[in-house]
Write a protein that holds these residues in place. Sequence first.
Motif, PDB file in Angstrom:
ATOM      1  N   ARG A   1       0.833  -1.207   0.000  1.00 44.84           N
ATOM      2  CA  ARG A   1       0.000   0.000   0.000  1.00 44.84           C
ATOM      3  C   ARG A   1       0.861   1.248   0.000  1.00 44.84           C
ATOM      4  N   ARG A   2       1.893   1.258   0.827  1.00 46.90           N
ATOM      5  CA  ARG A   2       2.765   2.430   0.911  1.00 46.90           C
ATOM      6  C   ARG A   2       3.577   2.606  -0.380  1.00 46.90           C
ATOM      7  N   LEU A   3       4.018   1.500  -0.976  1.00 54.31           N
ATOM      8  CA  LEU A   3       4.749   1.583  -2.239  1.00 54.31           C
ATOM      9  C   LEU A   3       3.867   2.145  -3.351  1.00 54.31           C
ATOM     10  N   GLU A   4       2.590   1.788  -3.351  1.00 55.37           N
ATOM     11  CA  GLU A   4       1.671   2.347  -4.340  1.00 55.37           C
ATOM     12  C   GLU A   4       1.537   3.852  -4.155  1.00 55.37           C
ATOM     13  N   MET A   5       1.508   4.312  -2.908  1.00 53.54           N
ATOM     14  CA  MET A   5       1.426   5.752  -2.648  1.00 53.54           C
ATOM     15  C   MET A   5       2.699   6.454  -3.115  1.00 53.54           C
ATOM     16  N   ILE A   6       3.845   5.862  -2.868  1.00 56.47           N
ATOM     17  CA  ILE A   6       5.113   6.445  -3.311  1.00 56.47           C
ATOM     18  C   ILE A   6       5.157   6.485  -4.836  1.00 56.47           C
ATOM     19  N   PHE A   7       4.727   5.399  -5.476  1.00 55.88           N
ATOM     20  CA  PHE A   7       4.721   5.334  -6.932  1.00 55.88           C
ATOM     21  C   PHE A   7       3.788   6.388  -7.520  1.00 55.88           C
ATOM     22  N   ALA A   8       2.625   6.586  -6.895  1.00 56.05           N
ATOM     23  CA  ALA A   8       1.692   7.610  -7.371  1.00 56.05           C
ATOM     24  C   ALA A   8       2.317   8.995  -7.234  1.00 56.05           C
ATOM     25  N   GLY A   9       3.060   9.233  -6.162  1.00 59.07           N
ATOM     26  CA  GLY A   9       3.741  10.514  -5.993  1.00 59.07           C
ATOM     27  C   GLY A   9       4.802  10.735  -7.052  1.00 59.07           C
ATOM     28  N   VAL A  10       5.538   9.696  -7.392  1.00 54.84           N
ATOM     29  CA  VAL A  10       6.566   9.809  -8.428  1.00 54.84           C
ATOM     30  C   VAL A  10       5.916  10.093  -9.781  1.00 54.84           C
ATOM     31  N   LYS A  11       4.816   9.397 -10.086  1.00 52.21           N
ATOM     32  CA  LYS A  11       4.117   9.631 -11.350  1.00 52.21           C
ATOM     33  C   LYS A  11       3.590  11.062 -11.417  1.00 52.21           C
ATOM     34  N   GLU A  12       3.053  11.571 -10.323  1.00 49.55           N
ATOM     35  CA  GLU A  12       2.544  12.941 -10.289  1.00 49.55           C
ATOM     36  C   GLU A  12       3.674  13.943 -10.509  1.00 49.55           C
ATOM     37  N   ASP A  13       4.818  13.705  -9.885  1.00 44.57           N
ATOM     38  CA  ASP A  13       5.971  14.588 -10.088  1.00 44.57           C
ATOM     39  C   ASP A  13       6.442  14.568 -11.539  1.00 44.57           C
ATOM     40  N   MET A  14       6.437  13.388 -12.161  1.00 47.19           N
ATOM     41  CA  MET A  14       6.843  13.291 -13.558  1.00 47.19           C
ATOM     42  C   MET A  14       5.866  14.051 -14.458  1.00 47.19           C
ATOM     43  N   ARG A  15       4.564  13.930 -14.172  1.00 43.32           N
ATOM     44  CA  ARG A  15       3.561  14.652 -14.939  1.00 43.32           C
ATOM     45  C   ARG A  15       3.744  16.164 -14.794  1.00 43.32           C
ATOM     46  N   ASN A  16       3.968  16.613 -13.562  1.00 46.02           N
ATOM     47  CA  ASN A  16       4.178  18.041 -13.319  1.00 46.02           C
ATOM     48  C   ASN A  16       5.434  18.542 -14.015  1.00 46.02           C
ATOM     49  N   ASN A  17       6.485  17.743 -13.998  1.00 41.12           N
ATOM     50  CA  ASN A  17       7.735  18.132 -14.654  1.00 41.12           C
ATOM     51  C   ASN A  17       7.529  18.267 -16.160  1.00 41.12           C
ATOM     52  N   LYS A  18       6.805  17.341 -16.746  1.00 34.95           N
ATOM     53  CA  LYS A  18       6.530  17.406 -18.182  1.00 34.95           C
ATOM     54  C   LYS A  18       5.683  18.636 -18.512  1.00 34.95           C
ATOM     55  N   LYS A  19       4.706  18.926 -17.654  1.00 34.04           N
ATOM     56  CA  LYS A  19       3.856  20.086 -17.866  1.00 34.04           C
ATOM     57  C   LYS A  19       4.667  21.380 -17.746  1.00 34.04           C
ATOM     58  N   GLN A  20       5.602  21.421 -16.790  1.00 40.44           N
ATOM     59  CA  GLN A  20       6.449  22.601 -16.630  1.00 40.44           C
ATOM     60  C   GLN A  20       7.323  22.814 -17.858  1.00 40.44           C
ATOM     61  N   LYS A  21       7.847  21.740 -18.419  1.00 40.80           N
ATOM     62  CA  LYS A  21       8.680  21.867 -19.620  1.00 40.80           C
ATOM     63  C   LYS A  21       7.876  22.435 -20.779  1.00 40.80           C
ATOM     64  N   SER A  22       6.659  21.934 -20.977  1.00 41.58           N
ATOM     65  CA  SER A  22       5.855  22.431 -22.090  1.00 41.58           C
ATOM     66  C   SER A  22       5.448  23.880 -21.854  1.00 41.58           C
ATOM     67  N   THR A  23       5.125  24.248 -20.631  1.00 46.21           N
ATOM     68  CA  THR A  23       4.765  25.632 -20.318  1.00 46.21           C
ATOM     69  C   THR A  23       5.955  26.547 -20.534  1.00 46.21           C
ATOM     70  N   LYS A  24       7.125  26.108 -20.132  1.00 44.15           N
ATOM     71  CA  LYS A  24       8.334  26.923 -20.316  1.00 44.15           C
ATOM     72  C   LYS A  24       8.628  27.132 -21.800  1.00 44.15           C
ATOM     73  N   SER A  25       8.468  26.082 -22.597  1.00 39.60           N
ATOM     74  CA  SER A  25       8.740  26.232 -24.032  1.00 39.60           C
ATOM     75  C   SER A  25       7.707  27.142 -24.683  1.00 39.60           C
ATOM     76  N   GLN A  26       6.482  27.155 -24.189  1.00 37.85           N
ATOM     77  CA  GLN A  26       5.475  28.056 -24.734  1.00 37.85           C
ATOM     78  C   GLN A  26       5.804  29.513 -24.407  1.00 37.85           C
ATOM     79  N   TYR A  27       6.391  29.763 -23.252  1.00 41.13           N
ATOM     80  CA  TYR A  27       6.782  31.123 -22.902  1.00 41.13           C
ATOM     81  C   TYR A  27       7.996  31.589 -23.702  1.00 41.13           C
ATOM     82  N   THR A  28       8.925  30.695 -23.959  1.00 43.47           N
ATOM     83  CA  THR A  28      10.120  31.099 -24.696  1.00 43.47           C
ATOM     84  C   THR A  28       9.849  31.230 -26.189  1.00 43.47           C
TER      85      THR A  28
END
Length: 114
Positions: free
Chosen positions: A69-96
């Motif tokens: 159960r705890r590993l699933e929570m950690i994995f979900a947190g890692v996936k969320e961070d990866m999604r946010n990182n990808k979104k930040q990259k696309s937002t940054k490229s749109q600004y530049t």
Amino acid sequence: MATWEEFSAITRHLEGVVQRKTLSRSEQVDEIEALIDKRGHMMQTLPEPGEREKHIVRDVLERDKTINRRLEMIFAGVKEDMRNNKKQKSTKSQYTNPYQNVAGSDGMFLDSRK
């Protein structure tokens, strides 16, 4: 040959590492991975549990449920961070470069006399 007591000790340590929040996520994931690998190698050499080891096996199975159960929570947190990182990259490229996705020849006058 590994014993069930050693396997149970590693499982208890893994449960403690999974529930600890003081480590950075990368250190925690590295330690979890090492313990899971160690447990995997031990599982191949463990003998069949006898009557004395039955309670240890039940304890390990219960701890595995909480670990999973705890590993699933950690994995979900890692996936969320990866999604946010990808979104930040696309937002940054749109600004530049805001006109990156705009079609290049729409509405442009081309002189055909040349």
